[in-house]
Design a protein around this motif. Structure first.
Motif, mmCIF file in Angstrom:
data_model
loop_
_atom_site.group_PDB
_atom_site.id
_atom_site.type_symbol
_atom_site.label_atom_id
_atom_site.label_comp_id
_atom_site.label_asym_id
_atom_site.label_seq_id
_atom_site.Cartn_x
_atom_site.Cartn_y
_atom_site.Cartn_z
ATOM 1 N N ARG A 61 7.857 17.902 -6.645
ATOM 2 C CA ARG A 61 9.166 18.561 -6.707
ATOM 3 C C ARG A 61 10.299 17.550 -6.845
ATOM 4 N N LYS A 62 11.345 17.986 -7.519
ATOM 5 C CA LYS A 62 12.539 17.151 -7.646
ATOM 6 C C LYS A 62 13.185 17.017 -6.272
ATOM 7 N N ALA A 63 13.595 15.808 -5.936
ATOM 8 C CA ALA A 63 14.210 15.537 -4.635
ATOM 9 C C ALA A 63 15.376 14.580 -4.827
ATOM 10 N N GLN A 64 16.307 14.608 -3.895
ATOM 11 C CA GLN A 64 17.449 13.695 -3.971
ATOM 12 C C GLN A 64 16.970 12.252 -3.963
ATOM 13 N N ILE A 65 16.015 11.949 -3.097
ATOM 14 C CA ILE A 65 15.389 10.627 -3.053
ATOM 15 C C ILE A 65 14.000 10.788 -3.667
ATOM 16 N N PRO A 66 13.679 10.043 -4.733
ATOM 17 C CA PRO A 66 12.371 10.207 -5.380
ATOM 18 C C PRO A 66 11.208 9.980 -4.407
ATOM 19 N N HIS A 67 10.170 10.783 -4.575
ATOM 20 C CA HIS A 67 8.955 10.680 -3.773
ATOM 21 C C HIS A 67 7.864 10.030 -4.613
ATOM 22 N N ILE A 68 7.274 8.984 -4.084
ATOM 23 C CA ILE A 68 6.260 8.210 -4.802
ATOM 24 C C ILE A 68 4.978 8.189 -3.969
ATOM 25 N N LEU A 69 3.848 8.359 -4.637
ATOM 26 C CA LEU A 69 2.544 8.173 -3.998
ATOM 27 C C LEU A 69 2.116 6.727 -4.217
ATOM 28 N N VAL A 70 1.749 6.040 -3.131
ATOM 29 C CA VAL A 70 1.264 4.669 -3.207
ATOM 30 C C VAL A 70 -0.128 4.637 -2.569
ATOM 31 N N VAL A 71 -1.121 4.207 -3.365
ATOM 32 C CA VAL A 71 -2.512 4.183 -2.903
ATOM 33 C C VAL A 71 -2.994 2.744 -2.861
ATOM 34 N N LEU A 72 -3.321 2.276 -1.669
ATOM 35 C CA LEU A 72 -3.878 0.934 -1.486
ATOM 36 C C LEU A 72 -5.383 0.995 -1.676
ATOM 37 N N VAL A 73 -5.897 0.146 -2.555
ATOM 38 C CA VAL A 73 -7.339 0.041 -2.767
ATOM 39 C C VAL A 73 -7.801 -1.249 -2.103
ATOM 40 N N LEU A 74 -8.673 -1.097 -1.141
ATOM 41 C CA LEU A 74 -9.194 -2.227 -0.366
ATOM 42 C C LEU A 74 -10.618 -2.562 -0.803
ATOM 43 N N PRO A 75 -11.083 -3.806 -0.554
ATOM 44 C CA PRO A 75 -12.495 -4.107 -0.794
ATOM 45 C C PRO A 75 -13.382 -3.204 0.079
ATOM 46 N N GLU A 76 -14.636 -3.025 -0.334
ATOM 47 C CA GLU A 76 -15.528 -2.149 0.430
ATOM 48 C C GLU A 76 -15.777 -2.660 1.846
ATOM 49 N N GLY A 77 -15.998 -3.954 1.986
ATOM 50 C CA GLY A 77 -16.296 -4.517 3.303
ATOM 51 C C GLY A 77 -15.033 -4.780 4.107
ATOM 52 N N GLN A 78 -14.936 -4.173 5.268
ATOM 53 C CA GLN A 78 -13.757 -4.349 6.124
ATOM 54 C C GLN A 78 -13.425 -5.817 6.395
ATOM 55 N N PRO A 79 -14.391 -6.696 6.629
ATOM 56 C CA PRO A 79 -14.039 -8.108 6.855
ATOM 57 C C PRO A 79 -13.332 -8.766 5.663
ATOM 58 N N LEU B 289 -3.922 -10.332 1.973
ATOM 59 C CA LEU B 289 -4.388 -8.948 1.996
ATOM 60 C C LEU B 289 -5.012 -8.705 0.627
ATOM 61 N N ARG B 290 -6.310 -8.437 0.613
ATOM 62 C CA ARG B 290 -7.037 -8.375 -0.656
ATOM 63 C C ARG B 290 -6.936 -7.025 -1.338
ATOM 64 N N ARG B 291 -6.960 -7.096 -2.653
ATOM 65 C CA ARG B 291 -6.829 -5.999 -3.612
ATOM 66 C C ARG B 291 -5.361 -5.642 -3.753
ATOM 67 N N CYS B 292 -5.053 -4.405 -4.106
ATOM 68 C CA CYS B 292 -3.650 -4.051 -4.350
ATOM 69 C C CYS B 292 -3.451 -2.545 -4.236
ATOM 70 N N ALA B 293 -2.195 -2.156 -4.321
ATOM 71 C CA ALA B 293 -1.839 -0.739 -4.279
ATOM 72 C C ALA B 293 -1.298 -0.331 -5.647
ATOM 73 N N TYR B 294 -1.473 0.937 -5.943
ATOM 74 C CA TYR B 294 -1.006 1.527 -7.191
ATOM 75 C C TYR B 294 -0.038 2.649 -6.854
ATOM 76 N N ILE C 272 0.701 -1.133 -10.746
ATOM 77 C CA ILE C 272 0.477 -1.849 -9.490
ATOM 78 C C ILE C 272 1.799 -1.928 -8.735
ATOM 79 N N PHE C 273 1.740 -1.637 -7.452
ATOM 80 C CA PHE C 273 2.930 -1.642 -6.607
ATOM 81 C C PHE C 273 3.194 -3.069 -6.131
#
Length: 176
Positions: free
Chosen positions: A89-107, A119-124, A150-151
């Motif tokens: 929806r249109k909003a006064q302040i734009p709304h953006i979805l940001v998805v962080l993609v992390l490596p599979e292994g938590q360590p 911090l490995r990988r990146c967000a889109y 990419i964010f």
């Protein structure tokens, strides 16, 4: 007290956005409650090219260590119906979805030494403004997020600048 894996990924997405915003010299405002699916606001006191002063963006943050790979340079992300509807929806302040993609292994998510914090990988990111409404009987919607969006600190400043000048930000940006 420990965190669930989902809570842990959420905290990593907050840390990513905080680092990007800090590098871009922007300020963050965290929502004390999940307000209409929005997690954080980011803004600057800059005025870009004679546009509006102090532009802001509202972000919904998501994260995954197993993104759904799609063809053609996109990956898919499923959103609850109410979150999708809020973001499109249109909003006064734009709304953006940001998805962080992390490596599979938590360590592998984070490495720290005296020389660096990594911090490995990146967000889109994706702006869902004017996307089609989904029928009321569907509980979710799947969106295709371009792998080129990419964010980064430069992307954040570009989005804020475009918003401050009243330009649309929903179209993919070349080179981002």
């Amino acid at each position: 007290m420990g965190m669930t894996p989902k809570q842990h990924r959420e905290e990593m997405s907050k840390a990513y956005v905080a680092a990007v915003a800090a590098r871009a010299k922007c300020k963050l405002a965290n929502w004390s409650q999940d307000s209409g699916c929005l997690d954080v606001s980011v803004g600057t006191s800059e005025t870009f090219g004679g546009g509006l002063a102090a532009p802001k963006l509202d972000l919904q943050l998501k994260s995954s260590s197993k993104p759904r790979i799609a063809k053609g340079g996109f990956f898919s992300w499923s959103l609850k119906r109410d979150h999708y509807e809020t973001l499109r929806r249109k909003a006064q302040i734009p709304h953006i979805l940001v998805v962080l993609v992390l490596p599979e292994g938590q360590p592998e998510w984070l490495a720290q030494s005296e020389r660096e914090l990594c911090l490995r990988r990146c967000a889109y990111w994706i702006h869902l403004l004017n996307q089609p409404e989904i029928s009321r009987d569907k509980g979710s919607a799947t969106v295709a997020i371009p792998e080129t969006q990419i964010f980064t600190p430069d992307t954040l400043l570009s989005l804020l600048g475009r918003s401050g000048r009243g330009e649309g930000i929903h179209a993919p940006m070349a080179g981002q």
